[in-house]
Motif scaffolding. Structure first.
Motif, mmCIF file in Angstrom:
data_model
loop_
_atom_site.group_PDB
_atom_site.id
_atom_site.type_symbol
_atom_site.label_atom_id
_atom_site.label_comp_id
_atom_site.label_asym_id
_atom_site.label_seq_id
_atom_site.Cartn_x
_atom_site.Cartn_y
_atom_site.Cartn_z
ATOM 1 N N PHE A 75 0.851 -1.193 0.000
ATOM 2 C CA PHE A 75 0.000 0.000 0.000
ATOM 3 C C PHE A 75 0.885 1.240 0.000
ATOM 4 O O PHE A 75 1.846 1.324 0.768
ATOM 5 C CB PHE A 75 -0.917 -0.028 1.230
ATOM 6 N N PRO A 76 0.586 2.223 -0.865
ATOM 7 C CA PRO A 76 1.502 3.359 -1.018
ATOM 8 C C PRO A 76 1.503 4.366 0.135
ATOM 9 O O PRO A 76 2.375 5.218 0.180
ATOM 10 C CB PRO A 76 1.040 4.019 -2.311
ATOM 11 N N PHE A 77 0.556 4.304 1.063
ATOM 12 C CA PHE A 77 0.557 5.223 2.200
ATOM 13 C C PHE A 77 1.382 4.662 3.343
ATOM 14 O O PHE A 77 1.403 3.461 3.566
ATOM 15 C CB PHE A 77 -0.863 5.445 2.737
ATOM 16 N N GLN A 78 2.015 5.532 4.067
ATOM 17 C CA GLN A 78 2.717 5.157 5.294
ATOM 18 C C GLN A 78 1.947 5.757 6.467
ATOM 19 O O GLN A 78 1.586 6.932 6.430
ATOM 20 C CB GLN A 78 4.144 5.713 5.291
ATOM 21 N N GLU A 79 1.714 4.942 7.484
ATOM 22 C CA GLU A 79 1.058 5.486 8.668
ATOM 23 C C GLU A 79 2.034 6.412 9.383
ATOM 24 O O GLU A 79 3.208 6.097 9.543
ATOM 25 C CB GLU A 79 0.616 4.370 9.607
ATOM 26 N N GLU A 80 1.531 7.576 9.802
ATOM 27 C CA GLU A 80 2.352 8.507 10.570
ATOM 28 C C GLU A 80 2.247 8.124 12.041
ATOM 29 O O GLU A 80 1.162 8.110 12.611
ATOM 30 C CB GLU A 80 1.878 9.940 10.355
ATOM 31 N N LEU A 81 3.357 7.811 12.619
ATOM 32 C CA LEU A 81 3.388 7.370 14.009
ATOM 33 C C LEU A 81 3.898 8.498 14.899
ATOM 34 O O LEU A 81 4.588 9.404 14.439
ATOM 35 C CB LEU A 81 4.296 6.141 14.144
ATOM 36 N N THR A 82 3.558 8.415 16.178
ATOM 37 C CA THR A 82 4.149 9.315 17.162
ATOM 38 C C THR A 82 5.148 8.505 17.973
ATOM 39 O O THR A 82 5.003 7.289 18.103
ATOM 40 C CB THR A 82 3.084 9.921 18.091
ATOM 41 N N PHE A 83 6.147 9.181 18.482
ATOM 42 C CA PHE A 83 7.200 8.489 19.201
ATOM 43 C C PHE A 83 7.256 8.977 20.644
ATOM 44 O O PHE A 83 7.126 10.173 20.916
ATOM 45 C CB PHE A 83 8.552 8.720 18.501
ATOM 46 N N TRP A 84 7.425 8.045 21.534
ATOM 47 C CA TRP A 84 7.590 8.335 22.956
ATOM 48 C C TRP A 84 8.758 7.486 23.423
ATOM 49 O O TRP A 84 8.656 6.266 23.491
ATOM 50 C CB TRP A 84 6.305 7.982 23.699
ATOM 51 N N GLY A 85 9.865 8.144 23.666
ATOM 52 C CA GLY A 85 11.074 7.396 24.014
ATOM 53 C C GLY A 85 11.517 6.562 22.829
ATOM 54 O O GLY A 85 11.665 7.065 21.717
ATOM 55 N N ASP A 86 11.680 5.271 23.049
ATOM 56 C CA ASP A 86 12.110 4.365 21.980
ATOM 57 C C ASP A 86 10.943 3.670 21.306
ATOM 58 O O ASP A 86 11.151 2.803 20.459
ATOM 59 C CB ASP A 86 13.052 3.292 22.549
ATOM 60 N N GLU A 87 9.709 4.018 21.679
ATOM 61 C CA GLU A 87 8.542 3.322 21.140
ATOM 62 C C GLU A 87 7.767 4.216 20.180
ATOM 63 O O GLU A 87 7.758 5.438 20.312
ATOM 64 C CB GLU A 87 7.618 2.890 22.280
ATOM 65 N N SER A 88 7.107 3.578 19.221
ATOM 66 C CA SER A 88 6.237 4.304 18.293
ATOM 67 C C SER A 88 4.804 3.832 18.477
ATOM 68 O O SER A 88 4.553 2.668 18.794
ATOM 69 C CB SER A 88 6.702 4.095 16.854
ATOM 70 N N PHE A 89 3.878 4.755 18.266
ATOM 71 C CA PHE A 89 2.457 4.488 18.468
ATOM 72 C C PHE A 89 1.649 5.079 17.322
ATOM 73 O O PHE A 89 2.013 6.120 16.766
ATOM 74 C CB PHE A 89 1.962 5.128 19.775
ATOM 75 N N SER A 90 0.526 4.427 17.015
ATOM 76 C CA SER A 90 -0.424 4.999 16.057
ATOM 77 C C SER A 90 -1.056 6.238 16.669
ATOM 78 O O SER A 90 -1.218 6.321 17.888
ATOM 79 C CB SER A 90 -1.538 3.994 15.733
ATOM 80 N N GLN A 91 -1.404 7.186 15.839
ATOM 81 C CA GLN A 91 -2.121 8.359 16.309
ATOM 82 C C GLN A 91 -3.605 8.012 16.408
ATOM 83 O O GLN A 91 -4.067 7.047 15.817
ATOM 84 C CB GLN A 91 -1.913 9.528 15.352
ATOM 85 N N ASP A 92 -4.348 8.812 17.142
ATOM 86 C CA ASP A 92 -5.791 8.611 17.248
ATOM 87 C C ASP A 92 -6.480 9.920 16.908
ATOM 88 O O ASP A 92 -6.406 10.873 17.683
ATOM 89 C CB ASP A 92 -6.158 8.169 18.663
ATOM 90 N N PRO A 93 -7.114 10.033 15.746
ATOM 91 C CA PRO A 93 -7.285 8.990 14.742
ATOM 92 C C PRO A 93 -5.998 8.772 13.931
ATOM 93 O O PRO A 93 -5.148 9.670 13.878
ATOM 94 C CB PRO A 93 -8.390 9.540 13.842
#
Length: 157
Positions: A18-36
């Protein structure tokens, strides 16, 4: 011209190719999905996933089962860049990233819906069309010399 530009695409198309990349947020060394969740194509074209507005169901053709689809709303200024290129091509030579994204994405899908909602509340017509007719229709709709029109375009192979 104010336009809400939305895509409605099957959830099953979200995968490795799929040509889209999900934009993630980062907290320390971890990445998370945004909501929404938010998705980007080449950093310039950004969409936010949201619930399909109830009134949109009135425009979806009965032959389209969109119950398990993803509704994405454009958040970047990619449509404004396209509008400037249609009306003032000598002023702005920015690449038309939204147009390029549609040219690459739509052929990957057997079904899709594109919503060009004038003033974010006006759909004048519903059209069944292919990718190239859609791109021409968007060019026409963005042209300041034409009567503004909100529309929903759909395709099913």
């Amino acid at each position: 011209m104010q336009v809400c530009f939305d895509l409605l695409i099957p959830k099953t198309c979200f995968g490795d190719d799929f040509p889209f990349q999900e934009e993630l947020t980062f907290w320390g060394d971890e990445s998370f999905s945004q909501d929404p969740p938010r998705y980007a194509w080449k950093e310039e074209v950004k969409f936010k996933k949201q619930t399909m507005p109830e009134h949109m169901l009135n425009y979806i053709p009965s032959e389209m089962n969109v119950s398990n689809w993803v509704y994405l709303s454009l958040e970047s200024n990619a449509l404004e860049t396209w509008e400037k290129s249609v009306n003032e091509p000598y002023l702005d030579e920015s690449p038309l990233m939204l147009k390029e994204m549609l040219e690459k994405l739509l052929p990957l899908l057997s079904e899709w819906v594109v919503i060009f909602e004038l003033n974010c509340d006006q759909i004048d017509n519903v059209y069944q069309m292919n990718k190239s007719a859609l791109l021409d229709k968007i060019d026409t709709a963005l042209n300041w010399d034409n009567e503004p029109e909100g529309f929903l375009a759909w395709h099913k192979s």
